[in-house]
Design an enzyme around this catalytic site. Structure first.
Site: not given
Length: 559
Positions: A406-408, A410, A507
Site C-alpha cells: 500500500l502507498d505510504m 494509504t 488515486r
C-alpha cells in the site's frame, strides 16, 4: 521590458490578519499558504478580465484548448512591501513575454537572440531532408530494387529446382547406361552427363552474376540519393546539438546566495545529464530567478492549473499542484540554496508513533492494519515499515514474505506470508487475481451516480516520478469498480474495487478528468495535501494457503 515595480502586485484585499509563513514552501509536497491562495485567486481574476492577449485555454465545453500551469510567488519587495509575482510555464499565445508576468530566465524568442537565426538553419535543413526524401526517383529505385530481388529469388529457385530434377534424371540415365553399355560407349555417355551437370551449375553461376550486377547498379543509385539525405540529416543533428548545448549554457539560474549556475551544470550532477525538453521554462524557476535578480525576498510559492485538463496528466482547472520532479527538482535544488525551506515531509517517518495492528495470525500468514504514514516496505531513507515490524515480531519464521503493498499515505489491510509454502500459494492468487480487495475513499466533490466502472490504462510518468499517467497507447489496462456510500459537506465517500493493481490506480482513476474528475481528499500528488490521504484498504479476501477455505478480513476506518 517591464520594470520590476510593474510586475510586483500588491494585494487587493486586506492581509493584515494573515500570519506570514515561517519558512519557504517545499515545492514538491505542500499545502498552499493562505496568502498564496489569495494571490492565485487574484491572478485567476486577472486571467478572466485581461484583454491584452488571447489564448484558448479550453473548457468543459471546448476540449480543443491548451491548459497551462501558473505560479505565484509571495515576496517582500526591496522597499519592505508584501505582494506577489506571477508567472506561467512555457509559452502562452506563442509568446514568452506578456504583461503582468515575469520574463523567462532566457528569452530565446527575442529578436536579437541567436536562437532564431540558428533555428532557421535547422529548419532549412529539415526542409531539405523532406524534399530529398520525397524525390520520386527514390521511391522508384526502392520499388525496382525490391522487384529485382524478388525476380532473382524466383529465377534462382527455378534454376535450383531444375538442377534437382536434372540430377535425378541423370542418375537414372547413369544407372541404365552402366547396366547396358560398356567401354567407350559407356564413357561417352558418362562424360556427357557430367558436362550437363557442369552446364547447369554454370547457368546458376551466371544467373547470380547477372542479377548481382543489376541489383548493384540500383543500389549504387540509391546510395547516392541516400547519402545526400544522410548528409543533410547529419548536418541537422550537428546544428541541433550545438544549438541545444548553447541554450543550456544561456539558461543560468540564481539562488538566494547570489550564485549562478547553468542548466547544463545543474543537470551534469544528475543521473541524466541531458536536461529534458522545456527545463527551466516552468513557472517556479522563472519566479525565483526574477525575485533574486531584482532584490525581492521569496516567502512562499504555489502553482495552479488553468484551463482544460490534459489527456494524460492529472490536472484540474484552478487546482494547486506541486512542482514537477523531472524538470524542476534539479533546478530548484540549486535555486533554493540559501533560503530557509520547509523540510521535505516525505523524508519524515509519519508512522513512527503509530501502532501496526495485528488483525489475524496463524502458522501460515499474518494480516495487519497498516496506519496511514507507515511504509509497507523499507524506503531509501526510512527503514521503519510494516514489513520490518512484522519481521521483528516473527523472527523465527521462513518469511515474512511481501505479497503486495500500500502507498505510504494509504491505510489498511496487508497480508504477509510466514512460510515458503504460504508465499507460493498467495503469490499465485495475487497473479491470477484471486485476491479480492475493497477500499474506502473520500473524494473532493459531489458524485452524481450511485456506481460505475473506470477503465483507464496507466503507466509511469518518466519525467515526473512517482506520478502516473493515463496512456491509451503504452499504458497497462487498469479497471476500477466503485459505489457511492454518501455525500457530506461537498465530499463523496466511495467503496472502490480495483480489478487490477496498478501503481496509484485508485488515486488516478478518481482524479483524472476521464475518471471521476475528483481527487481524493488529502492526495498530495494528484490533489491537495491534507492531514492524511483519505484512502483505506478496508477488506481483503483470499483462499487460505493451507486450508484452502475462503477467508475475509475487515478493518474499519472513519474519515
Amino acid at each position: 521590458m517591464h520594470q520590476p515595480e510593474q510586475l510586483f502586485t500588491r494585494f487587493n484585499a486586506d492581509i493584515a490578519g494573515i500570519e506570514l509563513p515561517n519558512a519557504f514552501t517545499f515545492p514538491f509536497y505542500y499545502q498552499p499558504h493562505p496568502l498564496c491562495v489569495l494571490a492565485a485567486q487574484e491572478l485567476q481574476q486577472h486571467l478572466v478580465e485581461q484583454s491584452n492577449w488571447q489564448h484558448n485555454f479550453g473548457s468543459e465545453n471546448d476540449p480543443t484548448g491548451t491548459g497551462k500551469m501558473f505560479g505565484v510567488l509571495l515576496v517582500r519587495s526591496p522597499q519592505g512591501e508584501l505582494g506577489y509575482l506571477s508567472a506561467f510555464s512555457g509559452k502562452i499565445a506563442e509568446e514568452n513575454l506578456l504583461p503582468h508576468f515575469v520574463p523567462p530566465v532566457f528569452d530565446m524568442l527575442a529578436e536579437e537572440c541567436f536562437f532564431r537565426t540558428e533555428l532557421a538553419e535547422i529548419t532549412e535543413l529539415n526542409s531539405q531532408v523532406k524534399q530529398l526524401s520525397a524525390n520520386p526517383k527514390l521511391a522508384e529505385l526502392n520499388a525496382s530494387l525490391t522487384q529485382h530481388k524478388n525476380d532473382y529469388q524466383q529465377q534462382e529457385q527455378q534454376q535450383r529446382q531444375a538442377m534437382i530434377d536434372g540430377r535425378a534424371a541423370r542418375k537414372n540415365q547413369r544407372q541404365q547406361a552402366e547396366e547396358t553399355l560398356h567401354g567407350e560407349e559407356l564413357k561417352t555417355i558418362l562424360d556427357d552427363l557430367a558436362k550437363q551437370s557442369v552446364a547447369e551449375k554454370n547457368v546458376l553461376k551466371y544467373l547470380k552474376l547477372e542479377w548481382e550486377a543489376k541489383i548493384a547498379l540500383l543500389q549504387s543509385e540509391l546510395e547516392q540519393l541516400n547519402s545526400e539525405i544522410n548528409h543533410a540529416k547529419q548536418q541537422r543533428k550537428h546544428l541541433s546539438n550545438a544549438l541545444q548545448n548553447k541554450l543550456f549554457e544561456q539558461y543560468r539560474f540564481l539562488n538566494a546566495n547570489g550564485e549562478q549556475k547553468s542548466l547544463k551544470a545543474i543537470f551534469a550532477e544528475t543521473t541524466n545529464p541531458t536536461p529534458p525538453a522545456g527545463a527551466g521554462e516552468c513557472a517556479a524557476p522563472k519566479l525565483l530567478h526574477y525575485a533574486y535578480k531584482h532584490g525581492f525576498t521569496p516567502l512562499a510559492m504555489a502553482e495552479f492549473w488553468w484551463g482544460v485538463s490534459p489527456k494524460s496528466e492529472v490536472r484540474q482547472h484552478k487546482k494547486f499542484y506541486p512542482s514537477c520532479h523531472g524538470k524542476c527538482n534539479p533546478i530548484l535544488g540549486h535555486m533554493l540554496q540559501g533560503l530557509d525551506v520547509d523540510p521535505n515531509p516525505l523524508e519524515d517517518n509519519w508512522g513512527k508513533d503509530k501502532e501496526l495492528e495485528i488483525i489475524y495470525q496463524d502458522e501460515a500468514i499474518v494480516v495487519v492494519n497498516k496506519p496511514s504514514g507507515l511504509l509497507s516496505v523499507p524506503g531509501k531513507t526510512i527503514k521503519d515499515s510494516a514489513y520490518t515490524r512484522v519481521q521483528a515480531l516473527f523472527p523465527d519464521v521462513e518469511g515474512p514474505f511481501v505479497l503486495h503493498r500500500l502507498d505510504m499515505a494509504t491505510s489498511g489491510l496487508l497480508v504477509f506470508a510466514l512460510t515458503r509454502r504460504a508465499n507460493k500459494s498467495l503469490q499465485k492468487q495475487f497473479i491470477t487475481r484471486g485476491v479480492e480487495k475493497r477500499y474506502l475513499a473520500m473524494v473532493e466533490g459531489v458524485v452524481e451516480q450511485t456506481s460505475g466502472e473506470i477503465n483507464l490504462p496507466m503507466r509511469g510518468d518518466p519525467d515526473d516520478r512517482p506520478r502516473q499517467l493515463v496512456c491509451f497507447e503504452h499504458g497497462k489496462p487498469a479497471t476500477t469498480y466503485w459505489e457511492l456510500v454518501e455525500v457530506k459537506d461537498g465530499r463523496s465517500k466511495l467503496i472502490m474495487y480495483p480489478k487490477t493493481g496498478r501503481t496509484h490506480q485508485l488515486r488516478v482513476h478518481c482524479a483524472h478528468h476521464q475518471g471521476l474528475n475528483m481527487a481524493m481528499v488529502g492526495d498530495g500528488l494528484y490533489g491537495e495535501k491534507d492531514s492524511r490521504l483519505h484512502l483505506h484498504a478496508e477488506q481483503l479476501s483470499f483462499d487460505h494457503p493451507y486450508t484452502h477455505q475462503r477467508v475475509i478480513f475487515i478493518a474499519n476506518c472513519e474519515f
